[in-house]
Write an enzyme that holds these catalytic residues in place. Structure first.
Site, PDB file in Angstrom:
ATOM      1  N   LYS A  52      -3.667   3.092  -4.062  1.00 60.04           N
ATOM      2  CA  LYS A  52      -4.649   3.232  -5.098  1.00 60.04           C
ATOM      3  C   LYS A  52      -5.446   3.876  -4.867  1.00 60.04           C
ATOM      4  O   LYS A  52      -6.784   3.734  -5.958  1.00 60.04           O
ATOM      5  CB  LYS A  52      -4.682   1.653  -5.206  1.00 60.04           C
ATOM      6  CG  LYS A  52      -3.734   0.887  -5.579  1.00 60.04           C
ATOM      7  CD  LYS A  52      -3.493  -0.300  -4.338  1.00 60.04           C
ATOM      8  CE  LYS A  52      -1.958  -1.491  -5.239  1.00 60.04           C
ATOM      9  NZ  LYS A  52      -1.507  -2.380  -4.560  1.00 60.04           N
ATOM     10  N   GLN A  96      -4.036  -7.525  -1.089  1.00 62.97           N
ATOM     11  CA  GLN A  96      -2.694  -7.012  -1.159  1.00 62.97           C
ATOM     12  C   GLN A  96      -2.282  -7.891  -1.062  1.00 62.97           C
ATOM     13  O   GLN A  96      -2.400  -8.391   0.480  1.00 62.97           O
ATOM     14  CB  GLN A  96      -3.017  -5.931   0.345  1.00 62.97           C
ATOM     15  CG  GLN A  96      -1.685  -4.538  -0.067  1.00 62.97           C
ATOM     16  CD  GLN A  96      -1.519  -3.897  -1.408  1.00 62.97           C
ATOM     17  OE1 GLN A  96      -2.473  -3.428  -2.162  1.00 62.97           O
ATOM     18  NE2 GLN A  96      -0.120  -4.443  -1.256  1.00 62.97           N
ATOM     19  N   ASP A 119      -5.435  -7.823 -10.205  1.00 65.40           N
ATOM     20  CA  ASP A 119      -4.304  -7.855  -9.993  1.00 65.40           C
ATOM     21  C   ASP A 119      -3.073  -9.246 -10.780  1.00 65.40           C
ATOM     22  O   ASP A 119      -1.946  -9.381 -11.251  1.00 65.40           O
ATOM     23  CB  ASP A 119      -3.408  -8.265  -8.587  1.00 65.40           C
ATOM     24  CG  ASP A 119      -2.541  -7.085  -8.033  1.00 65.40           C
ATOM     25  OD1 ASP A 119      -2.207  -6.563  -8.655  1.00 65.40           O
ATOM     26  OD2 ASP A 119      -3.348  -7.498  -6.784  1.00 65.40           O
TER      27      ASP A 119
END
Ligand code: NAP
Length: 279
Positions: A52, A96, A119
């Site tokens: 990322k 994450q 997300d």
């Protein structure tokens, strides 16, 4: 002739499009900013986070990583999230996954400001997809739909069979394909006759995580096969759920692993950061 759906190439195209938008924003004095919270040192997570960072920096998005010890408490992690919610210099951020077992992931995700939830895991954003009024789109399903559209694979009225019903891939993808007017079936580990279902599919998506699950006699001639699975073989080589060589002889189009869905996920995240700038 089988068409190989090249996710790497399409991801590059989208990066170039995003770069242009980022440049236009820079002229107005705005630099999009993404933060990633990483708890602990899970090897796979470290790779995803690095990836990322690489893509964000490549296209001109500011990137901040916040590394936290794996013993952090729920309350301490919530405080970090609240700080990012309030931080005017961060447009979007994510936690994450997976988190260490002592942390309640659902609860943590629900503490993220929905306007910064790039997300797209906050219950409000999930609900908005259900209601047909999305703010963000979840990255892997969005990447799959982009792959289909940019390869001119018809979705409207087609029978799509998705194997896997996770909150990250299968479930949101089903809703999003429904919104694209496909007829959608979701299969899972309790599905009675998987082959009978997959043989109906004009578009077959496997999001399971089992190498060799999809073999040639489960695929309708000319079908499009999207392989989301990411598995490591005994030589640590990345493979999907689909027997690529054999299924390629039957399918009309297929995504490889690596180089199919994987590269799309991270660029869709960057697209969400751009949406967050305007939230
Ligand atoms: P997950 O949460 O483990 O879900 C797996 C799904 O597969 C479950 O719904 C499970 O059914 C179903 N399943 C398991 N065995 C099955 C079988 N024999 N037949 C039919 N269905 C079966 O996994 P996930 O997070 O969705 O990820 C799935 C795969 O995609 C993994 O390999 C992951 O690494 C990969 N992935 C790739 C990307 C990317 O960017 N390329 C992104 C996300 C995930 P039950 O619900 O009944 O247990």
């Amino acid at each position: 002739m089988i068409k190989i759906i090249d996710g790497k190439k399409i991801a590059e195209e989208i990066k170039r499009e995003l770069e242009k938008d980022i440049l236009a924003l820079a002229k107005k004095g705005v630099i999009p900013s993404l933060a990633v919270i990483l708890v602990g040192e899970d090897n796979a997570s470290l790779v995803y986070v690095k990836n990322k960072e690489r893509v964000a920096k490549e296209i001109g998005i500011n990137y901040r990583i916040i590394k936290l010890g794996d013993k952090i408490s729920q309350e301490e992690l919530e405080k970090v999230i609240e700080k990012l919610n309030q931080d005017k210099n961060i447009h979007g951020f994510l936690v994450q996954l997976p988190l260490p077992a002592h942390l309640d992931s659902q609860n943590i995700l629900s503490k993220i400001d929905p306007a910064k939830d790039v997300d797209c895991f906050h219950p409000e954003n999930v609900g908005r997809i259900f209601a047909g009024n999305p703010r963000f789109l979840p990255c892997t399903p969005a990447g799959i739909i982009e792959l289909l559209k940019r390869n001119k694979i018809e979705i409207v009225g087609k029978k799509v069979v998705i194997i896997g019903r996770s909150n990250i891939v299968g479930k949101p993808l089903a809703l999003m394909l429904l919104a694209e007017n496909a007829t959608v079936t979701i299969c899972h580990s309790k599905t009675k006759d998987l082959k009978a279902e997959t043989l109906q599919a004009d578009i077959l998506v496997s999001a399971v995580g089992k190498a060799g699950l999809i073999i040639a006699d489960m695929v309708k001639k000319g079908a499009t096969v999207i392989d989301v699975g990411m598995n490591r073989d005994n030589k640590n080589k990345l493979t999907g759920d689909v027997d690529f060589e054999e299924v390629s002889k039957i399918a009309g189009a297929i995504t490889p692993v690596p180089g199919g869905v994987g590269p799309m996920t991270v660029v869709m995240l960057m697209r969400n950061v751009m949406i967050a700038v305007n939230n």
